[in-house]
Design an enzyme around this catalytic site. Structure first.
Site, PDB file in Angstrom:
ATOM      1  N   HIS A  60       0.676  -1.288  -0.017  1.00 30.25           N
ATOM      2  CA  HIS A  60       0.064   0.065   0.113  1.00 30.25           C
ATOM      3  C   HIS A  60       0.805   1.149   0.034  1.00 30.25           C
ATOM      4  CE1 HIS A  60      -3.976  -1.911   0.826  1.00 30.25           C
ATOM      5  NE2 HIS A  60      -3.215  -2.851   1.453  1.00 30.25           N
ATOM      6  N   ASN A 133     -10.326  -2.424   3.149  1.00 28.27           N
ATOM      7  CA  ASN A 133     -10.196  -2.359   1.578  1.00 28.27           C
ATOM      8  C   ASN A 133     -11.412  -1.868   0.866  1.00 28.27           C
ATOM      9  OD1 ASN A 133      -7.309  -3.199   1.309  1.00 28.27           O
ATOM     10  ND2 ASN A 133      -7.608  -5.120   1.136  1.00 28.27           N
TER      11      ASN A 133
HETATM   12  C1  HEM Z   1      -2.180 -11.072   7.576  1.00 31.69           C
HETATM   13  C2  HEM Z   1      -2.319 -10.127   6.652  1.00 31.69           C
HETATM   14  C3  HEM Z   1      -1.881  -8.915   6.452  1.00 31.69           C
HETATM   15  C4  HEM Z   1      -0.545  -8.248   6.731  1.00 31.69           C
HETATM   16  C5  HEM Z   1       0.408  -9.158   7.567  1.00 31.69           C
HETATM   17  C6  HEM Z   1      -0.600  -6.957   6.432  1.00 31.69           C
HETATM   18  C7  HEM Z   1       0.549  -5.986   6.822  1.00 31.69           C
HETATM   19  C8  HEM Z   1       0.563  -4.846   6.324  1.00 31.69           C
HETATM   20  C9  HEM Z   1       1.483  -3.654   6.387  1.00 31.69           C
HETATM   21  C10 HEM Z   1       2.858  -4.082   7.308  1.00 31.69           C
HETATM   22  C11 HEM Z   1       1.318  -2.529   6.219  1.00 31.69           C
HETATM   23  C12 HEM Z   1       1.997  -1.263   6.119  1.00 31.69           C
HETATM   24  C13 HEM Z   1       1.655  -0.644   7.499  1.00 31.69           C
HETATM   25  C14 HEM Z   1       2.642   0.605   7.414  1.00 31.69           C
HETATM   26  O1  HEM Z   1       3.663   0.661   7.199  1.00 31.69           O
HETATM   27  O2  HEM Z   1       1.932   1.738   8.113  1.00 31.69           O
HETATM   28  C15 HEM Z   1      -0.063  -2.746   5.460  1.00 31.69           C
HETATM   29  C16 HEM Z   1      -0.869  -1.649   4.901  1.00 31.69           C
HETATM   30  C17 HEM Z   1      -2.209  -1.995   4.787  1.00 31.69           C
HETATM   31  N1  HEM Z   1      -2.876  -3.015   4.827  1.00 31.69           N
HETATM   32 FE1  HEM Z   1      -2.114  -4.828   5.259  1.00 31.69          FE
HETATM   33  N2  HEM Z   1      -1.847  -6.730   5.890  1.00 31.69           N
HETATM   34  C18 HEM Z   1      -2.206  -7.753   5.634  1.00 31.69           C
HETATM   35  C19 HEM Z   1      -3.772  -7.936   5.462  1.00 31.69           C
HETATM   36  C20 HEM Z   1      -4.634  -6.737   5.098  1.00 31.69           C
HETATM   37  C21 HEM Z   1      -6.181  -7.089   4.910  1.00 31.69           C
HETATM   38  C22 HEM Z   1      -6.966  -8.073   4.816  1.00 31.69           C
HETATM   39  C23 HEM Z   1      -6.391  -5.605   4.637  1.00 31.69           C
HETATM   40  C24 HEM Z   1      -7.840  -5.363   4.251  1.00 31.69           C
HETATM   41  C25 HEM Z   1      -8.893  -5.749   4.576  1.00 31.69           C
HETATM   42  C26 HEM Z   1      -5.257  -4.766   4.528  1.00 31.69           C
HETATM   43  C27 HEM Z   1      -5.217  -3.412   4.363  1.00 31.69           C
HETATM   44  C28 HEM Z   1      -4.029  -2.621   4.340  1.00 31.69           C
HETATM   45  C29 HEM Z   1      -4.476  -1.023   4.168  1.00 31.69           C
HETATM   46  C30 HEM Z   1      -5.358  -0.396   3.823  1.00 31.69           C
HETATM   47  C31 HEM Z   1      -3.062  -0.646   4.133  1.00 31.69           C
HETATM   48  C32 HEM Z   1      -2.522   0.672   4.056  1.00 31.69           C
HETATM   49  C33 HEM Z   1      -2.845   1.450   5.467  1.00 31.69           C
HETATM   50  C34 HEM Z   1      -2.265   3.004   5.230  1.00 31.69           C
HETATM   51  O3  HEM Z   1      -3.022   3.643   4.166  1.00 31.69           O
HETATM   52  O4  HEM Z   1      -1.428   3.494   5.663  1.00 31.69           O
HETATM   53  N3  HEM Z   1      -3.925  -5.564   4.837  1.00 31.69           N
HETATM   54  N4  HEM Z   1      -0.474  -4.015   5.678  1.00 31.69           N
END
Ligand code: HEM
Length: 497
Positions: A60, A133
């Site tokens: 993202h 999402n």
């Molecule tokens: C085990 C599964 C997942 C892991 C380990 C994971 C891990 C991460 C990590 C490490 C980030 C970066 C965070 C940062 O640096 O601020 C991120 C961002 C993000 N993830 Fe996940 N994620 C997972 C599943 C999901 C799912 C299922 C969704 C939605 C339903 C999701 C939505 C997002 C969104 C929207 C961001 C961006 C947040 C922002 O705008 O700063 N992720 N994810």
């Protein structure tokens, strides 16, 4: 602009506030000679520039943010004691970040990818982050698979481009992704703008009311602008002509007072239903059908203010699914449980331990009060003279003893294991239902998008395994993909299809 130009200019200073004498010419030994180490302004300016970039988000990375508010429109106190939801008409300030998933911060907006829909609500009980999402489901159901899944979507270690082989290989070996692939390669896989898509909390969460009764809950954000999408061809053209299409659309709409909004609803399941429901209600690859659990409207979200500085407010924003407030808590969804660790951890690396005190991230409607101290770049008063241990006899902050969510009784053996299978638990039922819901032109576009991807795969086994997943979802779906892939591959080899 003309006004800005006419304003009195401040004096230019160094980082420590001393006047800068010359910002155009470095100090040198003679007018054409080498530069002097005594030129502190030059050294400071270059050194700061050298350190401008911080790690981008590991996923993202490309995103856009906006401020706004959430307003309660229906009484929900029967289901949750969350104070920001306690009265109709109550408003809570929020920050949202939309994003694509796989590619870097400078990549085009109009790629086929899920869109992030991350909210930070500045409530009087602290910040509540709902990090969802634009899809109600996800590709996998165990967080142990997430790093591998993401590697398969990102650039290949050798070619350094996204490889169809990698994406489809992972899919062909992960049948649980069939539902999300069907969603992603359908029309909604490329929204026309961030304003024209729905948002979802995606996971199941828990709500608890003042009497201690608990409910499983799923969030839905329905766009008031209406759903609009791009075809693959339109998206590719826009990516070439205006890679910042989604970003500018949001920025310019808000700048001109055309504030986007979403109607917010929830699906609620009594706690006891989860045990015997047709499928595992905590499985992130599945939706809860509305006929079983209808939507209840609860509020409206409006975005009405752009951040002034992209880096300070959007790049440095940090959303953490572990940030709950009293009345809202996690469910046993394994993916959610993994995420409760991963975000804070990523942010401590990306922004540092004190990122929670940055203006966009810190609590606004209340003040954080704890015994966390020091760390790199502590830029506030660090708690001043207040004691830095607990328990203490000096009036330091004390625990609330208020239950946030309802504890769950758990049974079973520990160890690596699959989640319980319920009556209708399989990887294909909901993917098939989604396919059959589509109109004929929608099906045609879905089949074409998938076939274009699969036809670029080099290995027959990957294609066969992938087609088999789609066939198990719906025989017609699989057959059409197989035929179209065959035709595309034949025509590529120079033989008429
Ligand atoms: C085990 C599964 C997942 C892991 C380990 C994971 C891990 C991460 C990590 C490490 C980030 C970066 C965070 C940062 O640096 O601020 C991120 C961002 C993000 N993830 Fe996940 N994620 C997972 C599943 C999901 C799912 C299922 C969704 C939605 C339903 C999701 C939505 C997002 C969104 C929207 C961001 C961006 C947040 C922002 O705008 O700063 N992720 N994810």
């Amino acid at each position: 602009m003309a006004d800005e130009c006419a304003k009195d200019r401040k004096e230019l200073t160094t980082e420590s506030g001393a006047p800068v004498v010359d910002n155009q010419n470095s100090q040198s030994a003679g007018s054409d000679g080498p530069l002097l180490l005594q030129d502190g302004h030059l050294l400071e300016k270059l050194a700061r520039f050298d350190r401008e970039r911080i790690p981008e988000r590991v996923v993202h990375a490309r995103g856009s943010g906006a401020y706004g508010h959430f307003e309660v429109t229906k009484d929900v106190t029967a289901w949750t004691k969350a104070r920001f939801l306690s009265a109709v008409g109550k408003r809570t300030e929020l920050f949202i970040r939309f994003s694509t998933v796989a590619l870097e911060s400078g990549s085009p907006d109009t790629v086929r990818d899920p869109r992030g829909f991350a909210l930070k609500l500045y409530t009087e009980d602290g910040n509540y982050d709902l990090v969802g999402n634009n899809t109600p489901i996800f590709f996998i159901r165990d967080p142990l698979k997430f790093p591998d899944f993401i590697h398969s979507q990102k650039r290949d270690p050798y070619t350094h481009v996204q490889e169809p082989d990698n994406a489809w290989d992972f899919f062909s070996l992960s049948p649980e992704a069939t539902h999300q692939f069907t969603w992603l390669f359908g029309d909604r896989g490329i929204p026309k703008s961030y304003r024209h898509m729905d948002g979802f909390g995606s996971h199941t969460y828990q709500w608890m009311n003042a009497a201690g009764e608990a409910f499983w809950v799923k969030y839905h954000f329905k766009t008031d602008q209406g759903i609009e999408c791009l075809t693959s061809k339109e998206a590719a053209e826009i990516a070439g002509n205006n890679p910042n299409h989604h970003h500018l659309d949001l920025l310019q709409s808000i700048d001109k007072g055309d504030f986007p909004s979403w109607t917010v609803s929830v699906q609620l399941m009594p706690l006891a239903d989860a045990v015997n429901y047709r499928f595992n209600p905590f499985d992130l690859t599945k939706v809860w059908p509305f006929k079983d659990y209808p939507k209840h409207e609860i509020g409206r979200m409006v975005l009405d203010r752009n951040p002034d500085n992209y880096f300070a407010e959007v790049e440095q924003s940090a959303f953490n699914p572990a940030n709950f407030v009293p009345g809202i808590g996690p469910s046993p969804d394994k993916m959610l449980q993994g995420r409760l660790f991963s975000y804070g951890d990523a942010q401590r690396y990306r922004l540092g331990i004190n990122h929670t005190a940055l203006p966009v991230n810190r609590a606004r409607a209340t003040e954080a009060a704890n015994y966390g101290r020091d760390g790199s770049m502590r830029f506030d008063s660090n708690g001043g003279r207040v004691k830095n241990y607990e328990p203490n006899s000096f009036n330091g902050p004390a625990q609330s003893n208020q239950a946030q969510s309802r504890p769950l009784e758990m049974h079973g053996m520990s160890g690596a294991q699959k989640a319980t299978l319920h009556r209708e638990d399989n990887d294909f039922v909901q993917a098939g239902s989604l396919y059959r819901l589509m109109t004929e032109p929608e099906k045609e576009r879905l089949v074409e998008n998938i076939a274009q991807g699969l036809a670029a795969v080099s290995c027959d086994e990957i294609i066969e395994r992938s087609v088999s997943h789609f066939s198990q979802a719906d025989a017609d779906y699989g057959r059409r993909i197989a035929e179209r892939v065959k035709a595309l591959r034949t025509s590529k080899r120079g033989v008429p299809a």
